[in-house]
Design an enzyme around this catalytic site. Structure first.
Site, PDB file in Angstrom:
ATOM      1  N   THR A 112       0.855  -1.197   0.000  1.00 46.87           N
ATOM      2  CA  THR A 112       0.000   0.000   0.000  1.00 46.87           C
ATOM      3  C   THR A 112       0.886   1.240   0.000  1.00 46.87           C
ATOM      4  OG1 THR A 112      -1.751  -1.163   1.173  1.00 46.87           O
ATOM      5  CG2 THR A 112      -1.789   1.235   1.308  1.00 46.87           C
ATOM      6  N   ASN A 161      -5.153  -9.401  -8.102  1.00 50.35           N
ATOM      7  CA  ASN A 161      -5.397 -10.030  -6.799  1.00 50.35           C
ATOM      8  C   ASN A 161      -6.782 -10.645  -6.682  1.00 50.35           C
ATOM      9  OD1 ASN A 161      -5.794  -7.027  -6.794  1.00 50.35           O
ATOM     10  ND2 ASN A 161      -6.878  -7.528  -4.901  1.00 50.35           N
ATOM     11  N   GLN A 163       1.090  -9.722  -5.894  1.00 49.45           N
ATOM     12  CA  GLN A 163       0.651 -11.123  -6.031  1.00 49.45           C
ATOM     13  C   GLN A 163       1.568 -11.888  -6.989  1.00 49.45           C
ATOM     14  OE1 GLN A 163      -1.757 -12.445  -4.212  1.00 49.45           O
ATOM     15  NE2 GLN A 163      -2.839 -10.648  -3.446  1.00 49.45           N
ATOM     16  N   SER A 216       4.810  -6.867  -1.054  1.00 47.46           N
ATOM     17  CA  SER A 216       4.435  -6.963   0.357  1.00 47.46           C
ATOM     18  C   SER A 216       4.816  -8.350   0.873  1.00 47.46           C
ATOM     19  CB  SER A 216       2.926  -6.758   0.480  1.00 47.46           C
ATOM     20  OG  SER A 216       2.617  -6.124   1.684  1.00 47.46           O
ATOM     21  N   HIS A 246       3.905 -10.310   3.368  1.00 51.09           N
ATOM     22  CA  HIS A 246       2.964 -11.317   3.881  1.00 51.09           C
ATOM     23  C   HIS A 246       2.228 -12.071   2.781  1.00 51.09           C
ATOM     24  CE1 HIS A 246      -0.976  -9.048   3.511  1.00 51.09           C
ATOM     25  NE2 HIS A 246      -0.114  -8.075   3.325  1.00 51.09           N
ATOM     26  N   THR A 256      12.884   4.784  11.905  1.00 48.44           N
ATOM     27  CA  THR A 256      13.708   3.639  12.287  1.00 48.44           C
ATOM     28  C   THR A 256      13.169   2.376  11.634  1.00 48.44           C
ATOM     29  OG1 THR A 256      14.177   4.745  14.358  1.00 48.44           O
ATOM     30  CG2 THR A 256      14.642   2.379  14.282  1.00 48.44           C
ATOM     31  N   CYS A 295      -9.230  -6.590   0.951  1.00 44.02           N
ATOM     32  CA  CYS A 295      -9.290  -5.158   1.223  1.00 44.02           C
ATOM     33  C   CYS A 295     -10.651  -4.569   0.883  1.00 44.02           C
ATOM     34  CB  CYS A 295      -8.206  -4.431   0.449  1.00 44.02           C
ATOM     35  SG  CYS A 295      -6.591  -5.094   0.819  1.00 44.02           S
TER      36      CYS A 295
HETATM   37  N1  PMP Z   1      -1.625  -4.718  -4.043  1.00 44.41           N
HETATM   38  C1  PMP Z   1      -2.157  -5.929  -4.201  1.00 44.41           C
HETATM   39  C2  PMP Z   1      -2.286  -6.508  -5.554  1.00 44.41           C
HETATM   40  C3  PMP Z   1      -2.603  -6.652  -3.087  1.00 44.41           C
HETATM   41  O1  PMP Z   1      -3.150  -7.867  -3.250  1.00 44.41           O
HETATM   42  C4  PMP Z   1      -2.470  -6.080  -1.804  1.00 44.41           C
HETATM   43  C5  PMP Z   1      -2.961  -6.808  -0.575  1.00 44.41           C
HETATM   44  N2  PMP Z   1      -4.305  -7.189  -0.633  1.00 44.41           N
HETATM   45  C6  PMP Z   1      -1.881  -4.816  -1.699  1.00 44.41           C
HETATM   46  C7  PMP Z   1      -1.468  -4.170  -2.842  1.00 44.41           C
HETATM   47  C8  PMP Z   1      -1.700  -4.148  -0.388  1.00 44.41           C
HETATM   48  O2  PMP Z   1      -0.763  -4.828   0.390  1.00 44.41           O
HETATM   49  P1  PMP Z   1      -0.591  -4.451   1.928  1.00 44.41           P
HETATM   50  O3  PMP Z   1      -1.959  -4.538   2.522  1.00 44.41           O
HETATM   51  O4  PMP Z   1       0.322  -5.482   2.473  1.00 44.41           O
HETATM   52  O5  PMP Z   1      -0.045  -3.078   1.987  1.00 44.41           O
END
Ligand code: PMP
Length: 362
Positions: free
Chosen positions: A72, A134, A163, A183, A185, A221, A308
């Protein structure tokens, strides 16, 4: 018999073992990476080691990687630094108030975005196109898109590869992208840490002003433990692509075939040019969120679109952009798999979806 199956890897993944170990080890590295003493040097070493791993995973150089709090932030950084033209199937983080860029690239019914925008590019610095969608898993032809933007239109090219990284091969040199968001995770790393790749020579305004961290471009930091976890996860995920891509593709196709045997079901996104881990559908005559809840009762974690936008009523902007209506796109479901998914899990998910759809159609 009910079993618990996590089929929502596109929302987030579990923490992989290497990330878990790296973070555990990092608990004892308490120094501030900016400090001059040995405790600071130890933390700095950890951050730089992880930076090298992130760079290597996408064929970049370490000084081209800037750690952020996630994709994001990386996306918003690009949007706030450059005037951007984007596609109409981007992730919601590409909406950023008045600086959210201009939509000028329109997806087709399968989620494929053309190279050439339909608008005048005179005041545009950057073109931005999501690598892997996504919601529907469609994979863009990055090389052609980046080549058109940089060679034919003489613009910078950004991709949200959240993704894609750790799921398919991502090479910034081979594709010729200038900016890339990711990202941790989404590929087995911890939440709240990500990165922006900025090609050497691209002058980007700082994201956060203050301290001199991240080459003066992103003050604050560093999230040392998160960074250590991200480095370990990206190395693990990209080193395993040779195995994970065929393994997941096979499971994904079993899933797609099984689900499509349910009457009144359609695959959304491209039939072959799609992520090995994402299968997405629309079911006639039912509501996607009701289906997610019915699956939850059967132990299956799924999603009706992007995590989201979960909770939003109506058809997602992505499906709308692909030509679905309130009627045809209402029953959407995204199933996304990962390294822990087995064939038995997939067979169970197919059964659970069949039962849930039947129940909801009654
Ligand atoms: N871009 C895409 C294509 C995503 O799938 C996601 C997470 N759903 C994000 C951006 C945002 O990632 P984060 O919530 O880890 O900032």
């Amino acid at each position: 018999m009910t079993r618990n199956v996590y089929a929502d890897y596109a929302a987030t993944t579990p923490l992989c073992l290497p990330a878990r170990r790296a973070m555990h080890d990092a608990f004892d590295i308490y120094g501030n990476p900016s400090s001059l003493h040995y405790a600071g040097a130890e933390a700095r070493k950890l951050v730089e080691k992880a930076r090298s791993k992130v760079a290597k995973a996408i064929n970049a150089e370490p000084d081209e990687i800037y750690f952020t709090s996630g994709a994001t932030e990386a996306n918003i950084w690009v949007l706030s630094a450059f005037s951007t033209v984007k596609s109409n199937v981007e992730h919601s983080s590409m909406e950023y108030g008045r600086r959210g860029g201009i939509v000028g690239l329109e997806s087709d019914h399968l989620g494929i975005v053309p190279s050439k925008p339909v608008i005048d590019l005179t005041f545009i610095d950057t073109m931005s196109i999501l690598w892997v969608n996504n919601e529907v898993g469609t994979v863009q032809d990055m090389k052609s898109l980046a080549s058109w933007a940089t060679n034919s239109a003489d613009k910078l090219f950004h991709t949200d590869a959240t993704q894609a990284v750790g799921h398919i091969s991502v090479d910034v040199r081979e594709t010729g992208v200038d900016l890339l968001s990711m990202s941790a995770h989404k590929f087995g790393g911890p939440k709240g840490i990500g990165a922006l790749f900025v090609r050497r020579g691209v002058d980007i305004l700082p994201m956060l002003h203050g301290g001199h961290q991240e080459a003066g471009k992103r003050a604050g930091t560093e999230n040392v433990i998160g960074i250590a976890g991200m480095g370990a996860a990206i190395e693990w995920a990209t080193n395993n692509l040779d195995k994970s891509v065929p393994y997941l593709t096979k499971l994904r196709d079993i899933l797609i075939d099984g689900i499509l045997s349910i009457l009144g079901t359609e695959l959304t996104g491209h039939p072959t040019q799609r992520s090995p881990s994402i299968a997405s559908f629309v079911f006639r005559g039912i509501d996607g969120q009701a289906l997610v809840l019915a699956l939850d009762e059967r132990g299956v974690c799924a999603s009706s679109g992007s995590a989201c936008s979960e909770g939003q009523v109506g058809v997602s902007h992505v499906l709308k952009a692909m030509g679905y209506t309130e009627e045809t796109g209402r029953g959407s479901l995204r199933l996304s798999i990962g390294w822990d998914t087995t064939e038995a899990d997939v067979r169970y998910v197919i059964r659970a979806v069949k039962e849930s759809v039947e129940e909801l159609r009654k």
